[in-house]
Design an enzyme around this catalytic site. Structure first.
Site, short mmCIF file in Angstrom:
data_model
loop_
_atom_site.label_atom_id
_atom_site.label_comp_id
_atom_site.label_asym_id
_atom_site.label_seq_id
_atom_site.Cartn_x
_atom_site.Cartn_y
_atom_site.Cartn_z
N ASP A 61 -10.84 25.45 -6.82
CA ASP A 61 -10.04 24.84 -7.88
C ASP A 61 -10.40 23.36 -7.95
OD1 ASP A 61 -8.24 24.34 -9.81
OD2 ASP A 61 -6.46 24.90 -8.65
N LEU A 62 -11.31 23.04 -8.85
CA LEU A 62 -11.94 21.73 -8.96
C LEU A 62 -10.96 20.55 -8.83
CD1 LEU A 62 -14.60 20.22 -9.72
CD2 LEU A 62 -13.79 20.32 -12.08
N ASP A 63 -11.21 19.68 -7.90
CA ASP A 63 -10.42 18.46 -7.73
C ASP A 63 -8.96 18.73 -7.44
OD1 ASP A 63 -12.69 16.99 -8.13
OD2 ASP A 63 -12.27 16.53 -10.22
N GLU A 64 -8.62 19.95 -7.02
CA GLU A 64 -7.22 20.28 -6.79
C GLU A 64 -6.98 20.76 -5.37
OE1 GLU A 64 -4.53 20.09 -8.94
OE2 GLU A 64 -5.77 19.14 -10.47
#
Lengths: 290, 290, 290, 290
Positions: free
Chosen positions: B233-236
């Site tokens: 979950d990109l950048d999360e």
């Protein structure tokens, strides 16, 4: 000033399309009206091509005279540059309507500082859809009016009362001090540029209900708050002030909420002070804070 | 310690489902193995019902003996509580692979502090899809390998090289020091819990390209950075460290970017130090930082 | 600018005894010379009765012409107000001599940012009484000269070399980047207003050797740094920049020292940037930072 | 807890000379008494050779039973290690006497947060040598007593009243909320370890009257505040909390003072909360804050 006559402090804010000679023209009008520039800040926005300026001017204490002379001297300048401007006296309390709900921290902070002379506002009315801040309002001698909001009709009536109050009480600033209702588009437009809201902010942002719970679940290391002008684009109006505070995994949702309230009160107070001191100028979607 | 024999410092981290008697059982095993607790932190997560602990233990400097004895004494405890645990020596440099792109600020910051003994990492390799950090790597005597990424095949080859390097070089930590490529889901999973990314953060968040430009356009008063574990979950991923710095309307996009880089370098360094000192424990979507 | 000719950015700083008409006179000279004010800040000091101003002026890119015209237009103004002023081009690298000793953190920070174009300085020489920063200087292509200081004669010779270098290399700024020697009164005076020192700061202050040890013993919760102009009054010159960082009881003296170095490097960098951008004006014992 | 019986939260703080087996012995006593450790922090001071610990313990809600059982189980441990310890319930309001003078900001901050349940204190009395905080005390339903101090006799009487109040009202904490009188050595000793003072702090420190004026004159860029235990060494007692806020040359002495008050209130509140939550342990001249 060269002489020892009592002086008055004026604050002049202005904006216009950028171009050569503006400062010279403005300062010429001030000199012609017998004023002395005590403080000055300016900014040319590359984004919008506009020029912004805030000046504090000292003049011998014959207010009407200076104001009149200055307006006369300034007229050709404002005409030439299609200038928006405003002249005010430094420290004049800004007439402020506070909208509140159940939370007390922002209202308490504003009223405590107003009483101590630390915030140049006067508050002729607090309107709230709950009773919680009544005793604080009474302690600080501020009129309080409660109007419950149980449905859409109540909300419309509440908003009508806001508009009426703004009109009757010569309100210059509306502060949403954790007033948890979403304003109608009509009210947002009616209050454009003079309503300030405070909301919690997080890195990353959390949408939906109970953001402090979400912040806890994601283990954020900072919580923050943003004060901004109210626009129809919910919580996305031009930003006036922001701040954060450090937290860690051991903070419960309740502790995060309490610390968040401390930041909210601090950020809102700072934004209200900037506005009341004529330091906030709008530049499209952003603000210039002098 | 009571005697004057040279001692070794150990760091023990563990987690298990919370329940009574854990600390007593752990401390019993430490006493039985001849260790003394010098430092200890623990946390019981109400969100996940798990218990987390980090201890620094001092033992007479016969490492093998202590380690062996401790494992023996701990065995019934870990079995009883279904405990995840890890024993390490304090200050041991963590084997770190750095992935870089064009930006130099994070790489420079990490290598400078490693050289000065301020960051307990060793860096057997920097892999980059650009040449920009090569001279810094050489100055700090760190092997540098350049692999251009012009298309999907290059990217797959680059990622295969990452995995091979992790394996061959006994890599314990992968740092994405402004490595601007999105990792494939497969690589994210392979590096789960041991890859740290740094990215800019803003209040409010901005999606899409050139966030500093968006931040400028919205007139934010704070810019920040977040270091987090890499997940699909990109950048999360779980947040490890965050910080902000104050800005105002007069900052150009270029100045915001430079200040943002200062914050990024500082936040990433802090996160890497916490990880290398065994202070970061995963608790679902959040981290416990001791 | 109205036309599309290439422009040059100028920065003008000035100070004089406060009085009416200054801004009008200055802006008149700028208009007369064909310049446009892009940015401006001013301040009237109640303490000293002096007026300070910094302007950024845009003019069609015929530098000599603007400079000449402006000097001509300004002459009657500076004479009338007994004005001290300085005109420079925006972004021109300031010629900087760095004095170093054993510590590398400040030198590294300055040179890294200079290389990246983030600090408008050029460094024709680093003088040090130790060899420690030599390799960093070489990596960043900055001439390095080592002169040991074993006694009073060496120190006098070192200081003579400083003065000679300032003269020969047209040095505008001398940065004491953790140069641990006390400057002689003669050198302090020779470098008045152009030498910046960095030192650690604490609440409360600690006198004498090993301040970080004292800070540890007193359990301070903040450590900080102050960048200031060098004067004969040791560590008490006009303050340019300050910052602090949070610590707690668990930090060892060594960790406090490392964090202190991070703050020192950050504060010194900030002060050097302000100076190099002509933002620092002296107002008696204090500075005006625009 | 395994069962669903209502539980009570206990907080245990202790210190003793460091040595092996302490944690095991303590945790054993907790297990024996039927408690479960929910939170724990410990620290071994290299400076004094002492060991410090704070635990939160959950036990089935039969307070007397747990307390009795725990004391019994702990007795051999405390005897063996010559331990100083204290058992309290989590969240119990600490009985607090506030001493005030003319300034209202700290008193207002403490009482507002106490009312909102954000500060676990109860305030059976405010003693002041001025009337200024009376209306705030009344609004928050806190008994207020005014005793003017015109001379040495008044001061002795005031201090006698403080001691009597501490005794009669079972006071556990005395907060000097900008109480501007210097306490006599006798009172300092009588209140050792339970009186907290707040004072302004600056980098560098300023001695003598009107420190904000001195700070203005020296052009400091930060102002701060320190909360510390009262000792006979004026303003030099063990530090509990510190913070700073950024200022610049444009702040008047009055504005510096107001911002300083904001920091003072925040720092004092933080220190009082830490004390009331049993997080502050004395380690010679420093504090351990858990």
């Amino acid at each position: 000033m060269a002489n020892d006559l009592p002086t008055t402090q004026w604050v002049l804010t202005l904006s216009c399309i950028d171009g050569p000679g503006i400062v010279h023209a403005i300062s010429g009008a001030i000199v012609a009206a017998g004023g002395n520039i005590a403080e000055s800040q300016q900014f040319a926005s590359h984004d919008t091509g506009r020029f912004f300026m805030r000046l504090q001017v000292e003049a011998v204490a014959q207010p009407d005279t200076f104001e009149g002379r200055f307006e006369q001297a300034l007229a050709p300048v404002t005409e030439r540059y299609h200038m928006t401007w405003r002249l005010d006296t430094v420290g004049r309390p800004v007439r402020t309507l506070i909208l509140a709900s159940t939370a007390t921290h922002c209202v308490n902070d504003l009223l405590y500082r107003r009483r101590g002379g630390q915030l140049p506002i006067e508050v002729p009315l607090i309107l709230s859809n709950h009773e919680t801040v009544r005793d604080i309002a009474e302690f600080y001698d501020v009129p309080f009016e409660h109007r419950a909001i149980a449905g859409a009709d109540d909300k419309a009536a509440f908003e009508a009362r806001v508009l009426a109050a703004v009109d009757e009480l010569d309100i210059e600033l509306v502060v949403l001090a954790r007033y948890m209702q979403i304003l109608s588009p009509g009210l947002c437009e009616a209050l454009a540029g003079k309503a300030i809201n405070i909301h919690h902010s997080f890195l990353p942002g959390f949408k939906g209900a109970n953001p402090y719970k979400q912040a806890h679940q994601r283990g954020v290391k900072l919580i923050g708050a943003t004060a901004h002008f109210v626009t129809t684009d919910l919580d996305e109006g031009p930003i006036i002030e922001q701040d954060t505070i450090r937290v860690d995994h051991s903070y419960s949702v309740r502790e995060l909420t309490q610390l968040g309230q401390d930041v909210e009160a601090r950020v809102l107070r700072h934004a209200v002070r900037s506005f009341a001191e004529n330091r906030v100028l709008a530049d499209g979607d952003r603000t210039i804070i002098f």
